[in-house]
Scaffold this motif. Structure first.
Motif, PDB file in Angstrom:
ATOM      1  N   ASP A   1     134.955  49.357  79.715  1.00 21.72           N
ATOM      2  CA  ASP A   1     133.735  50.077  80.096  1.00 21.72           C
ATOM      3  C   ASP A   1     132.723  49.065  80.615  1.00 21.72           C
ATOM      4  O   ASP A   1     132.147  48.305  79.839  1.00 21.72           O
ATOM      5  CB  ASP A   1     133.197  50.831  78.880  1.00 21.72           C
ATOM      6  N   ILE A   2     132.499  49.047  81.934  1.00 19.39           N
ATOM      7  CA  ILE A   2     131.607  48.043  82.531  1.00 19.39           C
ATOM      8  C   ILE A   2     130.140  48.375  82.287  1.00 19.39           C
ATOM      9  O   ILE A   2     129.349  47.507  81.913  1.00 19.39           O
ATOM     10  CB  ILE A   2     131.868  47.927  84.046  1.00 19.39           C
ATOM     11  N   ASP A   3     129.766  49.636  82.490  1.00 18.70           N
ATOM     12  CA  ASP A   3     128.342  49.977  82.435  1.00 18.70           C
ATOM     13  C   ASP A   3     127.855  50.351  81.043  1.00 18.70           C
ATOM     14  O   ASP A   3     126.681  50.665  80.858  1.00 18.70           O
ATOM     15  CB  ASP A   3     128.021  51.094  83.430  1.00 18.70           C
ATOM     16  N   GLY A   4     128.735  50.332  80.038  1.00 21.65           N
ATOM     17  CA  GLY A   4     128.322  50.533  78.653  1.00 21.65           C
ATOM     18  C   GLY A   4     127.958  51.954  78.284  1.00 21.65           C
ATOM     19  O   GLY A   4     127.248  52.163  77.289  1.00 21.65           O
TER      20      GLY A   4
ATOM     21  N   GLY B   1     130.106  54.173  77.300  1.00 19.51           N
ATOM     22  CA  GLY B   1     131.114  54.686  76.379  1.00 19.51           C
ATOM     23  C   GLY B   1     132.285  55.371  77.038  1.00 19.51           C
ATOM     24  O   GLY B   1     133.182  55.873  76.344  1.00 19.51           O
ATOM     25  N   LYS B   2     132.326  55.387  78.377  1.00 21.51           N
ATOM     26  CA  LYS B   2     133.414  56.030  79.107  1.00 21.51           C
ATOM     27  C   LYS B   2     133.918  55.078  80.193  1.00 21.51           C
ATOM     28  O   LYS B   2     133.187  54.216  80.656  1.00 21.51           O
ATOM     29  CB  LYS B   2     132.939  57.338  79.750  1.00 21.51           C
ATOM     30  N   ILE B   3     135.182  55.259  80.568  1.00 24.21           N
ATOM     31  CA  ILE B   3     135.744  54.504  81.685  1.00 24.21           C
ATOM     32  C   ILE B   3     135.982  55.488  82.827  1.00 24.21           C
ATOM     33  O   ILE B   3     136.939  56.272  82.803  1.00 24.21           O
ATOM     34  CB  ILE B   3     137.053  53.794  81.280  1.00 24.21           C
ATOM     35  N   THR B   4     135.079  55.481  83.793  1.00 23.79           N
ATOM     36  CA  THR B   4     135.119  56.449  84.880  1.00 23.79           C
ATOM     37  C   THR B   4     134.815  55.762  86.207  1.00 23.79           C
ATOM     38  O   THR B   4     134.178  54.703  86.258  1.00 23.79           O
ATOM     39  CB  THR B   4     134.091  57.574  84.661  1.00 23.79           C
ATOM     40  N   ALA B   5     135.268  56.400  87.290  1.00 25.50           N
ATOM     41  CA  ALA B   5     134.950  55.928  88.642  1.00 25.50           C
ATOM     42  C   ALA B   5     133.654  56.576  89.109  1.00 25.50           C
ATOM     43  O   ALA B   5     133.376  57.734  88.759  1.00 25.50           O
ATOM     44  CB  ALA B   5     136.091  56.277  89.590  1.00 25.50           C
ATOM     45  N   PRO B   6     132.829  55.869  89.880  1.00 22.73           N
ATOM     46  CA  PRO B   6     133.058  54.536  90.428  1.00 22.73           C
ATOM     47  C   PRO B   6     132.490  53.396  89.585  1.00 22.73           C
ATOM     48  O   PRO B   6     132.640  52.236  89.948  1.00 22.73           O
ATOM     49  CB  PRO B   6     132.336  54.614  91.768  1.00 22.73           C
TER      50      PRO B   6
ATOM     51  N   THR C   1     129.792  41.293  80.391  1.00 24.44           N
ATOM     52  CA  THR C   1     130.096  40.831  79.049  1.00 24.44           C
ATOM     53  C   THR C   1     131.330  39.933  79.054  1.00 24.44           C
ATOM     54  O   THR C   1     132.110  39.918  80.010  1.00 24.44           O
ATOM     55  CB  THR C   1     130.348  42.018  78.109  1.00 24.44           C
ATOM     56  N   ASP C   2     131.522  39.221  77.958  1.00 26.01           N
ATOM     57  CA  ASP C   2     132.682  38.345  77.837  1.00 26.01           C
ATOM     58  C   ASP C   2     133.979  39.132  77.773  1.00 26.01           C
ATOM     59  O   ASP C   2     135.051  38.575  78.017  1.00 26.01           O
ATOM     60  CB  ASP C   2     132.547  37.469  76.593  1.00 26.01           C
ATOM     61  N   ALA C   3     133.903  40.422  77.459  1.00 31.10           N
ATOM     62  CA  ALA C   3     135.095  41.267  77.472  1.00 31.10           C
ATOM     63  C   ALA C   3     135.452  41.710  78.887  1.00 31.10           C
ATOM     64  O   ALA C   3     136.633  41.881  79.216  1.00 31.10           O
ATOM     65  CB  ALA C   3     134.887  42.485  76.576  1.00 31.10           C
ATOM     66  N   VAL C   4     134.429  41.871  79.748  1.00 25.63           N
ATOM     67  CA  VAL C   4     134.645  42.373  81.106  1.00 25.63           C
ATOM     68  C   VAL C   4     134.914  41.240  82.090  1.00 25.63           C
ATOM     69  O   VAL C   4     135.808  41.331  82.940  1.00 25.63           O
ATOM     70  CB  VAL C   4     133.430  43.204  81.564  1.00 25.63           C
ATOM     71  N   TRP C   5     134.158  40.151  82.000  1.00 25.39           N
ATOM     72  CA  TRP C   5     134.207  39.082  83.007  1.00 25.39           C
ATOM     73  C   TRP C   5     135.622  38.552  83.261  1.00 25.39           C
ATOM     74  O   TRP C   5     136.007  38.393  84.424  1.00 25.39           O
ATOM     75  CB  TRP C   5     133.259  37.965  82.589  1.00 25.39           C
ATOM     76  N   PRO C   6     136.449  38.289  82.245  1.00 24.36           N
ATOM     77  CA  PRO C   6     137.784  37.744  82.527  1.00 24.36           C
ATOM     78  C   PRO C   6     138.716  38.729  83.222  1.00 24.36           C
ATOM     79  O   PRO C   6     139.782  38.321  83.696  1.00 24.36           O
ATOM     80  CB  PRO C   6     138.320  37.393  81.127  1.00 24.36           C
ATOM     81  N   LEU C   7     138.329  40.004  83.290  1.00 23.08           N
ATOM     82  CA  LEU C   7     139.185  41.022  83.892  1.00 23.08           C
ATOM     83  C   LEU C   7     138.820  41.342  85.333  1.00 23.08           C
ATOM     84  O   LEU C   7     139.608  41.946  86.065  1.00 23.08           O
ATOM     85  CB  LEU C   7     139.121  42.323  83.080  1.00 23.08           C
ATOM     86  N   LEU C   8     137.622  40.940  85.760  1.00 25.15           N
ATOM     87  CA  LEU C   8     137.131  41.331  87.077  1.00 25.15           C
ATOM     88  C   LEU C   8     137.902  40.608  88.192  1.00 25.15           C
ATOM     89  O   LEU C   8     138.098  39.396  88.140  1.00 25.15           O
ATOM     90  CB  LEU C   8     135.650  41.015  87.218  1.00 25.15           C
ATOM     91  N   ARG C   9     138.325  41.372  89.182  1.00 27.27           N
ATOM     92  CA  ARG C   9     138.951  40.780  90.363  1.00 27.27           C
ATOM     93  C   ARG C   9     137.859  40.418  91.365  1.00 27.27           C
ATOM     94  O   ARG C   9     136.857  41.117  91.477  1.00 27.27           O
ATOM     95  CB  ARG C   9     139.946  41.767  90.974  1.00 27.27           C
TER      96      ARG C   9
END
Length: 395
Positions: A139-142, A144-149, A204-212
């Motif tokens: 969840d990038i924007d915090g 609580g959901k993983i949605t597009a965009p 966050t440190d959880a998101v940054w390593p995953l970003l392309r």
């Protein structure tokens, strides 16, 4: 009209165009390469976000009656590039649509004559997947959901949104294509990680390593032209706006351009492609770097140093294409002759390697008193970007 007439006359001579049957010269002396952000994505045809899906472009192509797409086809027919990158052409296959959007574009639009503009055929293409609309497992924007965009690798409402495709009249060495779509932003040395005004990391440190890194993708597509290989380096970096004080899109646009700088300058040993290959482009290779780069070294809200460094590379030459239409649109702007977007900036580039000879170049932007001005009157007419072309030959 004189400039446009020369453009059309040159393109006919270069491509060997016949009345209805076009023959590709096996070993041409001159090649026309172009880029065109065509705005052929769902949001250009629908206003409600719940309707944004890959099937929208398929629907418009199937109709064979979309005026905007007919105008895009006519522009391509009049300029007649041998190789052309289309940005913002939805990858409908990645979106799960079975009908081939490229076949529909060819059949219902490019193969149809428009006034005195003859049909054109592109027997080869490369259409790799892009990051837009593809969900992260975080969840990038915090909210609580993983949605597009909001929670996608690249801004998009569905996979393949704002895609791109390379069309070619010459064979593509598909086995040697390099895609850097999955390259992680954090794996770029000294990456421009966005920071909040207080200095803390935006991601966050959880998101940054995953970003392309690529908002869409970065492609190295080898095209076989007679006995020569021309590497087409294609991308469409994110616009450096639509963010906040953290400047996350400005930072990303900067580093998407820096990938090409490192790929061409010998500093790209750290790079890895989606096929497992490592390293940068061999220094002896001929190339053309092209696409809607969403950057200007002299205007706009982006970070200008990356595009300035790219244009200053010894391996790169910049023909600086111009048009009468762009100059007319903003006569008080000293940079306007080179503008490639209706909103007033040079955003789209065709940059040959210094190993190639450059002939003509231009931006398809007729002036208001020219007969073809209706093709670029506004975004609904074709696009808010203009087709940019450069003629090259091998040294």
């Amino acid at each position: 009209m004189a400039i446009l007439g020369v453009l059309i006359g040159m393109s006919v001579a270069i491509t060997g165009c016949a009345k209805s049957k076009e023959k590709v010269v096996t070993n041409p002396t001159t090649l026309r390469v172009a880029t065109f952000n065509v705005s052929m994505e769902a949001r250009n045809y629908e206003s409600e976000s719940e309707n944004f899906k890959g099937s929208i472009l398929v629907r418009e192509l199937q109709s064979a009656s979309n005026t905007q797409i007919h105008h895009i086809a006519e522009i391509i027919q009049r300029v007649r590039p041998d190789i052309v990158l289309l940005n913002e052409f939805d990858n409908t296959a990645q979106a799960g649509e079975a009908e081939d959007s490229l076949a529909l574009l060819q059949k219902h639009y490019l193969a149809v004559a428009h006034q005195d503009a003859e049909p054109i055929t592109y027997p080869y293409h490369y259409r790799g997947q892009v990051n837009t609309g593809v969900l992260l497992p975080q969840d990038i924007d915090g909210d609580g959901k993983i949605t597009a965009p909001a929670d996608t690798y690249g801004f998009g409402f569905y996979p393949g949104h704002y895609g791109m495709v390379l069309l070619s009249r010459y064979p593509i060495d598909e086995d040697s294509v390099r895609s850097f779509r999955q390259f992680l932003w954090a794996d770029m040395p000294d990456a421009a990680r966005p920071k909040n005004p207080d200095g803390t990391p935006y991601y966050t440190d959880a998101v940054w390593p995953l970003l392309r890194l690529s908002s869409k993708s970065h492609w190295d597509v080898p095209v076989q032209i007679g006995g020569q290989t021309l590497h087409i380096l294609a991308s469409h970096p994110t616009p450096p706006v639509f963010d906040g004080p953290e400047d996350r899109n400005g930072a990303r646009n900067h580093d998407e351009l820096r990938l090409w700088i490192d790929y061409l300058s010998g500093a790209g040993e750290y790079l890895y492609d989606d096929q497992g290959g490592r390293g940068a482009l061999d220094m002896s290779r001929d190339f053309v770097l092209l696409g809607d780069l969403n950057a200007s070294a002299v205007e706009g809200d982006g970070r200008r140093d990356a595009i300035a460094r790219l244009l200053a590379l010894a391996r790169v030459q910049d023909p600086m294409p111009t048009s009468t239409g762009a100059r007319e649109a903003r006569p008080d702007n000293k940079f306007s002759a080179n503008h490639t977007a209706s909103w007033g900036m040079r955003a789209d580039y065709v940059l040959p390697s210094s190993s190639l000879k450059v002939g003509g170049s231009g931006v398809f932007w007729p002036a208001k008193d020219e007969p073809l001005q209706y093709l670029v009157e506004d975004r609904k007419s074709s696009s808010d970007h203009r087709l940019v072309w450069v003629d090259i030959s091998f040294d």
